[in-house]
Write an enzyme that holds these catalytic residues in place. Structure first.
Site, short mmCIF file in Angstrom:
data_model
loop_
_atom_site.label_atom_id
_atom_site.label_comp_id
_atom_site.label_asym_id
_atom_site.label_seq_id
_atom_site.Cartn_x
_atom_site.Cartn_y
_atom_site.Cartn_z
N ASP A 28 2.74 -0.38 8.66
CA ASP A 28 3.81 0.34 8.02
C ASP A 28 3.94 1.64 8.59
O ASP A 28 2.95 2.43 8.36
CB ASP A 28 3.96 0.00 6.68
N ASN A 85 9.75 -8.37 -0.71
CA ASN A 85 11.00 -7.80 -1.38
C ASN A 85 12.01 -8.59 -1.13
O ASN A 85 12.13 -8.72 0.24
CB ASN A 85 10.97 -6.07 -1.17
N GLN A 92 14.28 -4.29 -1.09
CA GLN A 92 14.24 -4.72 0.19
C GLN A 92 15.17 -3.65 1.13
O GLN A 92 16.50 -3.59 0.89
CB GLN A 92 14.59 -6.13 0.67
N SER A 93 14.51 -3.09 2.12
CA SER A 93 15.29 -2.23 3.07
C SER A 93 15.49 -2.53 4.41
O SER A 93 16.72 -2.08 5.09
CB SER A 93 14.63 -1.08 2.91
N VAL A 94 14.63 -3.70 4.86
CA VAL A 94 15.00 -4.15 6.35
C VAL A 94 15.28 -5.51 6.23
O VAL A 94 14.43 -6.35 5.47
CB VAL A 94 13.68 -3.79 7.05
N HIS A 98 9.56 -9.85 5.57
CA HIS A 98 8.28 -9.35 5.83
C HIS A 98 7.32 -9.35 4.86
O HIS A 98 7.83 -9.33 3.48
CB HIS A 98 8.41 -7.99 6.37
N HIS A 100 4.37 -7.51 2.90
CA HIS A 100 3.62 -6.30 2.95
C HIS A 100 2.05 -6.72 2.54
O HIS A 100 2.13 -7.53 1.66
CB HIS A 100 4.11 -5.43 1.80
P1 AMP Z 1 11.27 -3.25 2.34
O1 AMP Z 1 11.47 -2.12 1.77
O2 AMP Z 1 10.24 -4.27 1.48
O3 AMP Z 1 12.20 -3.96 3.27
O4 AMP Z 1 9.96 -2.92 3.68
C1 AMP Z 1 10.50 -2.48 4.90
C2 AMP Z 1 9.35 -1.63 5.21
O5 AMP Z 1 9.48 -1.46 6.82
C3 AMP Z 1 9.24 -0.08 4.61
O6 AMP Z 1 7.88 -0.09 4.02
C4 AMP Z 1 9.30 0.86 5.92
O7 AMP Z 1 8.19 1.89 5.81
C5 AMP Z 1 8.79 -0.03 7.03
N1 AMP Z 1 9.23 0.28 8.31
C6 AMP Z 1 10.60 0.72 8.53
N2 AMP Z 1 10.74 0.98 9.89
C7 AMP Z 1 9.45 0.78 10.60
C8 AMP Z 1 9.09 0.71 11.95
N3 AMP Z 1 9.85 1.17 12.83
N4 AMP Z 1 7.90 0.60 11.92
C9 AMP Z 1 6.85 0.06 10.88
N5 AMP Z 1 7.42 -0.11 9.64
C10 AMP Z 1 8.67 0.12 9.22
#
Ligand code: AMP
Length: 112
Positions: A28, A85, A92-94, A98, A100
């Site tokens: 991460d 998430n 969830q932000s992406v 995934h 963690h």
């Molecule tokens: P979530 O908030 O559960 O969707 O987790 C998304 C995660 O992706 C966060 O912990 C971010 O720090 C991580 N993240 C976003 N962009 C990147 C990237 N380019 N490389 C590695 N991790 C990333």
């Protein structure tokens, strides 16, 4: 297109610790613990809420990759956390599913 799809496609770099035909694991970029690795499928599934019956084996594979990564990072004996998430209130932000894998420190409960 999500940032994780760009990692899968090789268009942006990632610090990969595992890859096979179905999954990738990478560090991460904003680690929340000494070890913080993300395990993703190459198949673009938005979240656990979007996984279907046909993804049953893939979901199991991701869990086993998480355990394998934890072993190779040396956190399996002390213990670690695997979390996914889901959606807005899940944090969830992406929008690409995934796991963690967090370890290397004592985890708190309940999570924030
Ligand atoms: P979530 O908030 O559960 O969707 O987790 C998304 C995660 O992706 C966060 O912990 C971010 O720090 C991580 N993240 C976003 N962009 C990147 C990237 N380019 N490389 C590695 N991790 C990333």
């Amino acid at each position: 297109m999500t940032i994780f799809q760009q990692i899968i496609d090789g268009n942006i770099p990632a610090d990969k610790v595992f890859e096979d035909e179905r999954a990738i694991a990478f560090r991460d970029i904003q680690p929340q613990a000494p070890i913080h690795i993300l395990v993703i499928p190459k198949k673009p599934i938005v979240s656990l809420a979007d996984a279907s019956e046909e993804d049953r084996d893939l979901m199991g594979h991701l869990m086993l990759v998480a355990a394998q990564v934890a072993r190779s990072e040396g956190i399996d004996e002390a213990g670690y956390r695997v979390v996914t998430n889901i959606g807005r209130e899940g944090g969830q932000s992406v929008d690409h599913i995934h796991l963690h894998v967090l370890g290397g420190r004592q985890m708190g409960w309940p999570p924030g």
